[in-house]
Design a protein around this motif. Sequence first.
Motif, PDB file in Angstrom:
ATOM      1  N   HIS A 170      16.468   5.723   3.393  1.00 35.60           N
ATOM      2  CA  HIS A 170      15.730   6.454   2.346  1.00 35.60           C
ATOM      3  C   HIS A 170      14.460   5.683   1.974  1.00 35.60           C
ATOM      4  N   VAL A 171      13.365   6.038   2.616  1.00 32.83           N
ATOM      5  CA  VAL A 171      12.116   5.315   2.328  1.00 32.83           C
ATOM      6  C   VAL A 171      11.450   5.856   1.065  1.00 32.83           C
ATOM      7  N   PHE A 172      11.666   7.169   0.777  1.00 33.73           N
ATOM      8  CA  PHE A 172      11.084   7.782  -0.428  1.00 33.73           C
ATOM      9  C   PHE A 172      12.187   8.279  -1.361  1.00 33.73           C
ATOM     10  N   TYR A 183       6.096   8.111   7.900  1.00 37.72           N
ATOM     11  CA  TYR A 183       4.781   8.653   8.314  1.00 37.72           C
ATOM     12  C   TYR A 183       4.657  10.102   7.812  1.00 37.72           C
ATOM     13  N   MET A 184       4.643  10.206   6.463  1.00 30.19           N
ATOM     14  CA  MET A 184       4.700  11.511   5.795  1.00 30.19           C
ATOM     15  C   MET A 184       3.493  12.395   6.103  1.00 30.19           C
ATOM     16  N   PHE A 242      11.825  12.653  17.426  1.00 32.07           N
ATOM     17  CA  PHE A 242      11.456  12.520  16.011  1.00 32.07           C
ATOM     18  C   PHE A 242      10.412  13.572  15.680  1.00 32.07           C
ATOM     19  N   PHE A 243      10.543  14.204  14.527  1.00 35.21           N
ATOM     20  CA  PHE A 243       9.543  15.190  14.114  1.00 35.21           C
ATOM     21  C   PHE A 243       8.281  14.476  13.629  1.00 35.21           C
ATOM     22  N   ASP A 244       7.148  14.896  14.129  1.00 32.38           N
ATOM     23  CA  ASP A 244       5.846  14.443  13.636  1.00 32.38           C
ATOM     24  C   ASP A 244       4.811  15.469  14.111  1.00 32.38           C
ATOM     25  N   GLU A 245       3.534  15.158  13.924  1.00 29.23           N
ATOM     26  CA  GLU A 245       2.482  16.118  14.253  1.00 29.23           C
ATOM     27  C   GLU A 245       2.464  16.468  15.750  1.00 29.23           C
ATOM     28  N   GLU A 246       2.727  15.456  16.566  1.00 22.49           N
ATOM     29  CA  GLU A 246       2.703  15.654  18.021  1.00 22.49           C
ATOM     30  C   GLU A 246       3.848  16.571  18.466  1.00 22.49           C
ATOM     31  N   ARG A 262       0.836  -1.200   0.000  1.00 19.76           N
ATOM     32  CA  ARG A 262       0.000   0.000   0.000  1.00 19.76           C
ATOM     33  C   ARG A 262       0.869   1.248   0.000  1.00 19.76           C
ATOM     34  N   CYS A 263       0.610   2.160  -0.936  1.00 17.48           N
ATOM     35  CA  CYS A 263       1.391   3.395  -1.022  1.00 17.48           C
ATOM     36  C   CYS A 263       1.225   4.204   0.264  1.00 17.48           C
ATOM     37  N   ARG A 264       2.354   4.679   0.797  1.00 21.47           N
ATOM     38  CA  ARG A 264       2.307   5.446   2.053  1.00 21.47           C
ATOM     39  C   ARG A 264       1.660   6.817   1.866  1.00 21.47           C
ATOM     40  N   ILE A 265       1.557   7.273   0.608  1.00 19.98           N
ATOM     41  CA  ILE A 265       0.982   8.599   0.369  1.00 19.98           C
ATOM     42  C   ILE A 265      -0.500   8.497   0.006  1.00 19.98           C
ATOM     43  N   CYS A 266      -0.823   7.681  -1.021  1.00 18.54           N
ATOM     44  CA  CYS A 266      -2.210   7.693  -1.500  1.00 18.54           C
ATOM     45  C   CYS A 266      -2.966   6.412  -1.179  1.00 18.54           C
ATOM     46  N   GLU A 267      -2.286   5.454  -0.539  1.00 20.96           N
ATOM     47  CA  GLU A 267      -2.892   4.202  -0.085  1.00 20.96           C
ATOM     48  C   GLU A 267      -3.337   3.271  -1.205  1.00 20.96           C
TER      49      GLU A 267
END
Length: 407
Positions: free
Chosen positions: A216-218, A175-176, A145-149, A3-8
């Motif tokens: 490098h995941v992307f 977790y883009m 780690f940088f994320d929304e939280e 499953r694509c991490r961006i558009c699923e």
Amino acid sequence: MARCRICENDYAEFISFGNMPIANGFLSSEEFESEYFFELKVGFCADCQMVQLIDQPDREQMFHQDYAFFSSLSRGQQIHFQALAEKLLSNYLDGDSPFAVEIGSNDGIMLQHIAAAGISHLGVEPSENVARAAQEKGVNSVSRFFDEELAADVIQKYGHADTISSANVICHIPYMHSVLAGVKQLLKPTGVFIFEDPYLGDIVEKTSYDQIYDEHVFYFSVGSVSNMLTRHGLELFDVEPLSVHGGSMRYYIANRGTREVSTRVAEQLARETELGLHKIETYNRLRTNIEKSREDLTTLLQKIVKEQGRPVIAYGATSKSTTVLNYCDLGPELIEFISDTTPLKQGKYSPGMHIPVKSPDELEKSDPQYLLLFAWNHMQEIMDKEVDFKDKGGRWIAYVPEVGILT
Ligand code: SAH
Ligand code: TYD
């Protein structure tokens, strides 16, 4: 199908490099038994055009208190990041009480200049050892780690940011959507998000498959970056090709509709269409080119080793070299040791193939005839430094963009 991490959407694998260790996981002989491996496979999502790893090891396996990559060890990178700091200071941090955030600030290579200018700043850097090195340079850093939280915590403590910058980090984070939601929240309405990463167009054109490894995941293009930003009300307003790391792209992003969009964005998108970055055939061709590169490199090394009666020495224990060594199955019988300036890597062994890593002093003592250039992305800096080797008749072996001996 994954499953694509961006558009699923479902997307297909186009290459497997087989089992791979952690690319930056330089280790001691006692750790050989417990070394971690995973299958390094890459796929292309035809819906949102994102090229991505199928599986990625847990982030704590890669980023921790013994992280082996220190940005400031390269003089070229120091110059590159000082120029970026100057650009941020004069173009985006010139208003009232500006605040700058960097994601993945490492040893403070960029933020030290922002700190020296007396600007309020924060480096978000989960690997504690490199974050400590930044703090010692006067860079305010948080080891998370940088994320929304994290973004919400930064807003509470410091307020909103004029700039969020990041180099060679955004392509590391699976977790883009959380990252982009965090960026969107943390930016002032007129703020900018500027990031740079190795560019997919260069990987395809140069067959630089060694950019493909666990961290490098992307593998971004202007097309795939535009698509993922749109989902978060963000807009790409400029792009800037860079020569660092063997070919990178810098992306300039703002809240949608707040900045004039440069014609460079459409021009680069047109170039990507010409290059076929939107088509699976391009990646199938890349796989064929990668297989040929492996064949050519192993044949050349075997020939040289047979001729000179001893293994060759390699230059730069890069993360990238982990993919080359393991994919091409190059062990100590072909490569005697790897010379590297990073104290943390010296005395250890390369991930997977267990080739010793030694200091440049050892290289000097061993008077090699050939050197295999793993740190090819620092070619100019290295050629300037190693003139004596060439003057004495030494030859460099390269594999990007083609396998061969440099003249
Ligand atoms: N910006 C530096 C360092 C790049 S190496 C340069 O360009 O030279 C990648 C860095 O990103 C590492 O220091 C790693 O610890 C950090 N990193 C990885 N995941 C991260 C995340 N989710 N948030 C912030 N930093 C992260
Ligand atoms: P780099 O190519 O920046 O990164 P990556 O690990 O992402 O592939 O790493 C360069 C490595 O090469 C680093 O370990 C330091 C080493 N190096 C030298 O040994 N000598 C040099 O002159 C330079 C520029 C780098």
